[in-house]
Motif scaffolding. Structure first.
Motif, short mmCIF file in Angstrom:
data_model
loop_
_atom_site.label_atom_id
_atom_site.label_comp_id
_atom_site.label_asym_id
_atom_site.label_seq_id
_atom_site.Cartn_x
_atom_site.Cartn_y
_atom_site.Cartn_z
N GLU A 258 0.84 -1.21 0.00
CA GLU A 258 0.00 0.00 0.00
C GLU A 258 0.87 1.25 0.00
N THR A 259 1.91 1.24 0.81
CA THR A 259 2.80 2.41 0.88
C THR A 259 3.45 2.67 -0.48
N LEU A 260 3.91 1.61 -1.12
CA LEU A 260 4.57 1.78 -2.42
C LEU A 260 3.58 2.30 -3.47
N ILE A 261 2.32 1.82 -3.38
CA ILE A 261 1.29 2.30 -4.32
C ILE A 261 1.04 3.79 -4.08
N GLU A 262 0.89 4.16 -2.79
CA GLU A 262 0.64 5.58 -2.45
C GLU A 262 1.77 6.47 -2.97
N GLU A 263 2.98 5.95 -2.91
CA GLU A 263 4.13 6.76 -3.33
C GLU A 263 4.42 6.62 -4.83
N GLY A 264 3.60 5.83 -5.51
CA GLY A 264 3.77 5.67 -6.97
C GLY A 264 5.02 4.89 -7.34
N LYS A 265 5.53 4.11 -6.41
CA LYS A 265 6.77 3.35 -6.69
C LYS A 265 6.42 1.98 -7.26
N MET A 266 5.92 1.98 -8.49
CA MET A 266 5.36 0.76 -9.06
C MET A 266 6.44 -0.27 -9.41
N ASP A 267 7.64 0.20 -9.75
CA ASP A 267 8.74 -0.76 -10.05
C ASP A 267 9.09 -1.57 -8.80
N PHE A 268 9.15 -0.85 -7.67
CA PHE A 268 9.46 -1.55 -6.42
C PHE A 268 8.31 -2.47 -6.01
N LEU A 269 7.08 -2.02 -6.28
CA LEU A 269 5.91 -2.84 -5.97
C LEU A 269 6.02 -4.18 -6.70
N ALA A 270 6.38 -4.10 -7.97
CA ALA A 270 6.49 -5.34 -8.77
C ALA A 270 7.55 -6.27 -8.16
N LYS A 271 8.65 -5.66 -7.68
CA LYS A 271 9.72 -6.48 -7.08
C LYS A 271 9.24 -7.15 -5.79
N VAL A 272 8.39 -6.43 -5.03
CA VAL A 272 7.92 -6.95 -3.74
C VAL A 272 6.91 -8.08 -3.94
N VAL A 273 6.09 -7.96 -4.98
CA VAL A 273 5.00 -8.90 -5.20
C VAL A 273 5.47 -10.20 -5.86
N ARG A 274 6.50 -10.12 -6.69
CA ARG A 274 6.79 -11.24 -7.59
C ARG A 274 7.10 -12.57 -6.88
N SER A 275 7.85 -12.53 -5.76
CA SER A 275 8.22 -13.80 -5.12
C SER A 275 6.97 -14.57 -4.66
N ALA A 276 5.90 -13.83 -4.30
CA ALA A 276 4.67 -14.50 -3.85
C ALA A 276 3.88 -15.05 -5.03
N GLU A 277 4.19 -14.56 -6.22
CA GLU A 277 3.37 -14.94 -7.37
C GLU A 277 3.97 -16.00 -8.26
N ILE A 278 5.31 -16.14 -8.25
CA ILE A 278 5.92 -17.04 -9.24
C ILE A 278 5.77 -18.51 -8.89
N ILE A 279 5.63 -18.83 -7.59
CA ILE A 279 5.61 -20.25 -7.20
C ILE A 279 4.93 -20.40 -5.84
N ASN A 280 4.34 -21.57 -5.58
CA ASN A 280 3.76 -21.85 -4.26
C ASN A 280 4.84 -22.41 -3.35
N VAL A 281 4.81 -22.00 -2.09
CA VAL A 281 5.81 -22.49 -1.14
C VAL A 281 5.14 -23.35 -0.07
N THR A 282 5.66 -24.55 0.12
CA THR A 282 5.20 -25.42 1.19
C THR A 282 6.31 -25.50 2.23
N PRO A 283 6.04 -25.00 3.45
CA PRO A 283 7.10 -25.05 4.47
C PRO A 283 7.25 -26.43 5.09
N VAL A 284 8.48 -26.79 5.37
CA VAL A 284 8.80 -28.04 6.07
C VAL A 284 9.77 -27.64 7.18
N ILE A 285 9.46 -28.02 8.41
CA ILE A 285 10.30 -27.58 9.53
C ILE A 285 11.30 -28.67 9.93
N GLN A 286 12.57 -28.27 9.99
CA GLN A 286 13.60 -29.15 10.55
C GLN A 286 14.00 -28.52 11.89
#
Ligand code: UTP
Length: 304
Positions: free
Chosen positions: A84-112
């Motif tokens: 939200e902060t990045l959108i308010e500040e119009g920093k769309m390039d950084f927004l894309a960088k922040v969002v991408r890791s959540a969008e490219i692949i699903n993560v299943t955690p396994v605890i050791q």
């Protein structure tokens, strides 16, 4: 949600990423920051691994972490307040960088819960894999194998030779004692060798080849059964290489594909700094000035 295995071009749905190690060689940075989150220029090493998994056609990362390294999982979540902060500040390039890791692949955690070894970490992922997954694809997040895509070539080797396929690279005589070195027999292909054994960090005179292990594995699902049969090895840890050796001893085909490109070890400062320089000087935004600055630093150093 899961797609059938036939929809995955290299028959890999899940990539296992063991990331629960202590990162001792990178202390004190790794006292509170997982080494997998240390940036190569601006991107954490584990996000580069996620990109490689996507390139392989995988849709899931099974990330093995410890209770104290949950920041790794958080990196793959959305972060609404920051977005939200990045959108308010119009920093769309950084927004894309922040969002991408959540969008490219699903993560299943396994605890050791305890760092009982790489073999133990891989063994914990058995239940995450679907019944139709016959291969256990493992990428070590502190190993960068470049250009990205060696696992795709390894999948082609597995399709031809069956069994398990590992990645190897050729090292000079003075480096053999730093790595696990393969004993091999040749095949009809210059780049593919059948593995007959492995020696951990041998003296030069005892090294059976110059082919060293890199952190990429396409293991037959039988590895899970082998991991249950091994006992703690070097360092008191359950070693993945001991389970692979067991498979070899029992006649299971294991091959290496020789990687002819580059490899960076992000697990210690000696390998991490060259990786940052390598990526940095090629970076479209920072590259030109970084190259100039690094040359100036070296020139100044040489005059001292
Ligand atoms: P390393 O030996 O390179 O990582 O293991 P480490 O144990 O963090 O390193 P040092 O020796 O303390 O500096 C290779 C990979 O296996 C994972 C590590 O996180 C790393 O990605 N690993 C290792 C686990 O997930 N669990 C373990 O018990 C050991």
């Amino acid at each position: 949600m899961d797609t059938p295995i036939e929809n995955h071009p290299h028959l890999v749905k899940t990539v296992v990423v063991p990331a629960a190690g202590l990162g001792t060689r990178f202390l004190p940075a790794t006292k509170t920051v997982p080494k997998e989150l240390l940036p190569v220029v601006d991107t954490p090493g584990i996000e580069l691994i996620a990109d490689e998994a996507v390139k392989l056609g995988a849709t899931r990362l099974a990330v093995v972490t410890s209770p104290s390294k949950q920041g790794i999982l958080a990196h793959f979540n959305r972060f609404p307040a920051l977005e939200e902060t990045l959108i308010e500040e119009g920093k769309m390039d950084f927004l894309a960088k922040v969002v991408r890791s959540a969008e490219i692949i699903n993560v299943t955690p396994v605890i050791q819960n305890k760092p009982l070894g790489l073999g133990h970490a891989v063994g914990l992922t058995e239940d995450v894999l679907d019944a139709d997954e016959s291969v256990v694809a493992v990428m070590l997040p502190d190993d960068l194998v470049l250009p990205c895509g060696i696992m795709n070539d390894m999948a082609a080797v597995r399709a031809e030779f069956g069994g398990s396929v590992l990645c190897a690279f050729e090292v000079s005589d003075d480096k053999v004692s730093d790595y696990g070195i393969f004993a091999v027999e040749s095949t009809a292909s210059d780049d593919v060798h059948r593995v007959t054994g492995m020696v951990e960090k041998p003296e030069l005179a005892d090294a059976p080849s110059r082919f060293a292990a890199a952190g990429r594995y396409l293991l037959d699902r039988e590895i899970f059964a082998a991991l249950k049969r091994i006992t703690p090895g070097a360092g008191g840890e359950l070693q993945l290489t001991d389970a692979i050796q067991l498979l070899i001893d029992e006649g299971h085909p294991v091959h290496i594909l020789i990687h002819r490109g580059k490899r960076h070890d992000l697990g210690n400062p000696r390998g991490y700094i060259p990786a940052c320089v390598d990526f940095g000087i090629r970076h479209p935004e920072y590259g030109p000035t970084l190259l100039r600055d690094i040359k100036a630093i070296i020139a100044e150093f040489e005059e001292e």
